[in-house]
Design an enzyme around this catalytic site. Sequence first.
Site, short mmCIF file in Angstrom:
data_model
loop_
_atom_site.label_atom_id
_atom_site.label_comp_id
_atom_site.label_asym_id
_atom_site.label_seq_id
_atom_site.Cartn_x
_atom_site.Cartn_y
_atom_site.Cartn_z
N HIS A 192 0.90 -1.13 0.12
CA HIS A 192 -0.07 0.12 -0.06
C HIS A 192 0.94 1.36 0.12
O HIS A 192 1.96 1.23 0.62
CB HIS A 192 -0.77 -0.25 1.17
CG HIS A 192 -1.99 1.01 1.40
ND1 HIS A 192 -1.59 2.24 1.62
CD2 HIS A 192 -3.33 1.01 1.10
CE1 HIS A 192 -2.82 2.67 1.81
NE2 HIS A 192 -3.95 2.26 1.42
N ASP A 215 2.77 -4.65 7.99
CA ASP A 215 1.66 -3.93 7.81
C ASP A 215 0.58 -4.91 7.83
O ASP A 215 0.00 -5.76 6.90
CB ASP A 215 1.65 -3.12 6.62
CG ASP A 215 0.24 -2.39 6.32
OD1 ASP A 215 -0.53 -2.49 7.09
OD2 ASP A 215 0.16 -1.68 5.24
N GLN A 247 -4.72 -5.56 6.83
CA GLN A 247 -5.76 -6.35 6.26
C GLN A 247 -5.91 -7.64 6.95
O GLN A 247 -6.56 -8.57 6.71
CB GLN A 247 -5.40 -6.63 4.81
CG GLN A 247 -5.41 -5.24 4.12
CD GLN A 247 -6.99 -4.71 3.79
OE1 GLN A 247 -7.92 -5.09 4.10
NE2 GLN A 247 -7.10 -3.33 3.35
N LYS A 264 -11.19 -0.95 9.81
CA LYS A 264 -11.28 -2.20 9.05
C LYS A 264 -11.73 -3.46 9.94
O LYS A 264 -11.70 -4.27 9.33
CB LYS A 264 -9.99 -2.41 8.42
CG LYS A 264 -9.66 -1.29 7.29
CD LYS A 264 -8.24 -1.66 6.67
CE LYS A 264 -7.86 -0.47 5.84
NZ LYS A 264 -8.67 0.10 4.66
N CYS A 312 -4.68 2.63 -3.56
CA CYS A 312 -3.40 2.82 -3.10
C CYS A 312 -2.34 1.83 -3.18
O CYS A 312 -1.38 1.90 -2.19
CB CYS A 312 -3.71 3.16 -1.81
SG CYS A 312 -4.89 4.66 -1.61
#
Length: 434
Positions: free
Chosen positions: A149, A226, A229, A252, A392
């Site tokens: 991202h 990261d 997700q 999220k 993104c």
Amino acid sequence: MTSLTIPAGMPQYDDVPRFDVAAVRADFPILDREVNGHPLVYLDSANTSHKPRQVLDVLRGHYERHNANVSRSVHTLGTEATEAYEGARAKIAAFVNAPSVDEVVFTKNSTEAINLVAYAFSNASLRADADPRFRLGPGDEIVISEMEHHSNIVPWQLLCERTGATLRWFPVTEHGRLDESGLDDLVTERTKLVSLVHMSNILGTVNATSRITQRVREVGALLLLDCSQSVPHLPMDVVDYDVDFIVFTGHKMCGPTGVGVLWGRSELLAAMPPVLGGGSMIETVSMARSTFAAPPARFEAGTPPIAEAVALGAAVDYLTGIGMRAIQWHEKELTAYALDALATVPGLRIFGPATPVGRGGTISFALGDVHPHDVGQVLDSLGVQVRVGHHCAKPVCTRFGVPAMTRASFYLYTTTEEIDALVAGLEQVRKVFE
């Protein structure tokens, strides 16, 4: 039991945890609405998830009954707000199996959390007495990947510009996996940090990190994942993953917008210089100089997102009550179903892994020569909400030779009927543009 029909070829285990999807959907008020005269089909949870009543009630209740600033009042409301805020920190620490509650730093989102680490490196690089693990200069390297991202690309580009360090990256294979063939040449004694996405927001790929982690430890670098997700969708254990930092974001994972998390090892956070200066992050202040509080307060200058953090704690309660392994399996079955269903649409090209193994419930695709914006508009007219654009993650689009992609993404409230509605909608797109 879920409403899923397990696709052919998927293992069927009696001990897989299940939950009642219809009962879960009843917790989300927004799922009752219509869009353009059709029942809402929300397939954009990778962008932001919906919020259950249990979270909305806590958010509203905090403002109605406990609204005050934290860590600076002795009155009743201030004490209640502080206890709720720190209680949320404890819930989140337990959710990712953090060894210490003080390893959880509240930010406004994953992007800010990554930037916090990047600017800590930058500030440390200006000081000769800083911890050498955080000092960067010419000859040092940071390693990311081509599937990141933008929030895990741009901060490191800027950091390298400020310090003279070099940015390098793992390429992506045609199947949407990290190409680790050059691992030993890419991650070397010059590497100071490897920062990778755990689950791709555009390809759905879940990156296996064990080989990379082993190499990172061999060369003495630091590792950031990261997890924007992944934390909402599968069990996360920071000890088991042997990472140094992870980041994730509340909106999220059934929580509100405006709150995210940086988790870091205690001794690393203690070695990092502050990034934002102001109230609450200090130990002492004089006109000549200041000293700083221990983490996490050192990195939470000013009034934090109090109510949002408290509501994120409620979201953690909600997800924990359902069970992260159950959510993970539900989405794996959905993904298998969707991959099979989308394969029936003529001219449709799926980007990323073609099987549900090592991938999450995010599927990006192209439909012939139809521009994704046109796909999205036709689907929206039918009540089907997907995301279109470069997500993104523009380098991924460049890698696969397309200007943009259409993306459908799933969560615990998604059903196979909604995937069927997507496939039917794509047939309508084909009719409009054939």
